[in-house]
Scaffold this motif. Structure first.
Motif, PDB file in Angstrom:
ATOM      1  N   ASP A 117     105.385 102.942  68.394  1.00  0.00           N
ATOM      2  CA  ASP A 117     106.556 102.101  68.094  1.00  0.00           C
ATOM      3  C   ASP A 117     107.154 102.484  66.746  1.00  0.00           C
ATOM      4  O   ASP A 117     108.364 102.649  66.611  1.00  0.00           O
ATOM      5  N   LYS A 118     106.280 102.627  65.737  1.00  0.00           N
ATOM      6  CA  LYS A 118     106.743 102.982  64.383  1.00  0.00           C
ATOM      7  C   LYS A 118     107.391 104.363  64.368  1.00  0.00           C
ATOM      8  O   LYS A 118     108.445 104.550  63.759  1.00  0.00           O
ATOM      9  N   ALA A 119     106.759 105.313  65.032  1.00  0.00           N
ATOM     10  CA  ALA A 119     107.293 106.681  65.072  1.00  0.00           C
ATOM     11  C   ALA A 119     108.646 106.691  65.784  1.00  0.00           C
ATOM     12  O   ALA A 119     109.595 107.334  65.334  1.00  0.00           O
ATOM     13  N   SER A 120     108.717 105.954  66.881  1.00  0.00           N
ATOM     14  CA  SER A 120     109.938 105.868  67.672  1.00  0.00           C
ATOM     15  C   SER A 120     111.081 105.304  66.836  1.00  0.00           C
ATOM     16  O   SER A 120     112.175 105.868  66.805  1.00  0.00           O
ATOM     17  N   SER A 121     110.824 104.212  66.120  1.00  0.00           N
ATOM     18  CA  SER A 121     111.826 103.583  65.262  1.00  0.00           C
ATOM     19  C   SER A 121     112.318 104.534  64.188  1.00  0.00           C
ATOM     20  O   SER A 121     113.490 104.532  63.823  1.00  0.00           O
ATOM     21  N   ALA A 122     111.399 105.340  63.671  1.00  0.00           N
ATOM     22  CA  ALA A 122     111.735 106.270  62.582  1.00  0.00           C
ATOM     23  C   ALA A 122     112.285 107.599  63.114  1.00  0.00           C
ATOM     24  O   ALA A 122     112.691 108.456  62.336  1.00  0.00           O
ATOM     25  N   GLY A 123     112.272 107.750  64.453  1.00  0.00           N
ATOM     26  CA  GLY A 123     112.728 109.003  65.048  1.00  0.00           C
ATOM     27  C   GLY A 123     111.815 110.177  64.692  1.00  0.00           C
ATOM     28  O   GLY A 123     112.264 111.303  64.567  1.00  0.00           O
ATOM     29  N   LYS A 124     110.532 109.883  64.511  1.00  0.00           N
ATOM     30  CA  LYS A 124     109.563 110.907  64.094  1.00  0.00           C
ATOM     31  C   LYS A 124     108.601 111.258  65.224  1.00  0.00           C
ATOM     32  O   LYS A 124     108.361 110.460  66.112  1.00  0.00           O
ATOM     33  N   SER A 125     108.038 112.441  65.115  1.00  0.00           N
ATOM     34  CA  SER A 125     107.012 112.883  66.059  1.00  0.00           C
ATOM     35  C   SER A 125     105.655 112.326  65.679  1.00  0.00           C
ATOM     36  O   SER A 125     105.451 111.889  64.547  1.00  0.00           O
ATOM     37  N   ILE A 126     104.746 112.367  66.652  1.00  0.00           N
ATOM     38  CA  ILE A 126     103.339 112.044  66.382  1.00  0.00           C
ATOM     39  C   ILE A 126     102.575 113.345  66.354  1.00  0.00           C
ATOM     40  O   ILE A 126     102.769 114.211  67.210  1.00  0.00           O
ATOM     41  N   GLU A 127     101.744 113.468  65.347  1.00  0.00           N
ATOM     42  CA  GLU A 127     100.959 114.664  65.148  1.00  0.00           C
ATOM     43  C   GLU A 127      99.489 114.363  65.394  1.00  0.00           C
ATOM     44  O   GLU A 127      98.972 113.368  64.893  1.00  0.00           O
ATOM     45  N   CYS A 128      98.833 115.199  66.177  1.00  0.00           N
ATOM     46  CA  CYS A 128      97.397 115.070  66.426  1.00  0.00           C
ATOM     47  C   CYS A 128      96.729 116.257  65.732  1.00  0.00           C
ATOM     48  O   CYS A 128      97.004 117.396  66.088  1.00  0.00           O
ATOM     49  N   ILE A 129      95.898 115.961  64.746  1.00  0.00           N
ATOM     50  CA  ILE A 129      95.289 117.020  63.958  1.00  0.00           C
ATOM     51  C   ILE A 129      93.789 116.934  64.052  1.00  0.00           C
ATOM     52  O   ILE A 129      93.164 116.014  63.529  1.00  0.00           O
TER      53      ILE A 129
END
Length: 131
Positions: A117-129
Motif C-alpha cells: 500500500d505504501k509503495a503503491s501510494s508513493a509510486g515506488k517499486s518493492i525490492e527483495c534483497i
C-alpha cells in the motif's frame, strides 16, 4: 550468519530506517516458497533468500493475490504447526522442521500488504534483497 531476505520499498527510507519486512531461512519463508516458485515461473522474478528481485506497482496485484492465497491457508491451520525447511543428509536422511505461529504469520502478511500500500501510494517499486 543466518540467511535473511529483506523486502523494502525502493529508495524510501522513512526516518532513516529501512521500511519493510524480512524473511529468514525459516518456516514462514518455506511455507510461502511454493507460491514464490510459481511467481518465478510466471514472471521470471524469484523471491529468494540468496538473490534479488524488484516488483513495480503494476505487478503488486500478483503479489497481493499470493498474500491472499497464503492467508487463506494460514487461517485454516492450527495455532502453530511445523513446516519442512530442509533435509539433513548425514548421518541419516531426516526432515528439518520449524514451527510457525498463525498469529505471527498473519501479522507478517498484514505487514506485507501495508508495504505494498505504501509503495503503491508513493509510486515506488518493492525490492527483495537476499543475502
Amino acid at each position: 550468519k543466518k540467511m535473511a531476505l529483506d523486502v523494502t520499498i525502493k529508495g524510501l527510507l522513512p526516518n532513516g530506517l529501512r521500511s519493510g519486512i524480512s524473511f529468514d531461512d525459516d518456516g514462514y519463508y518455506w511455507f510461502m516458497h511454493p507460491w514464490f516458485e510459481t511467481l518465478a515461473e510466471q514472471t521470471g522474478k524469484y523471491i529468494d533468500l540468496y538473490g534479488g528481485a524488484e516488483f513495480s506497482p503494476i505487478e503488486f496485484q500478483r503479489l497481493r493475490s499470493i498474500a491472499a492465497e497464503v492467508r487463506q491457508q494460514v487461517l485454516n491451520r492450527s495455532e502453530t504447526w511445523q513446516v519442512t525447511t530442509g533435509w539433513q543428509t548425514h548421518p541419516e536422511k531426516k526432515e528439518i522442521l520449524r514451527e510457525v505461529n498463525r498469529k505471527d504469520f498473519l501479522k507478517l502478511l498484514d505487514d506485507f500488504e501495508t508495504l505494498m500500500d505504501k509503495a503503491s501510494s508513493a509510486g515506488k517499486s518493492i525490492e527483495c534483497i537476499g543475502d
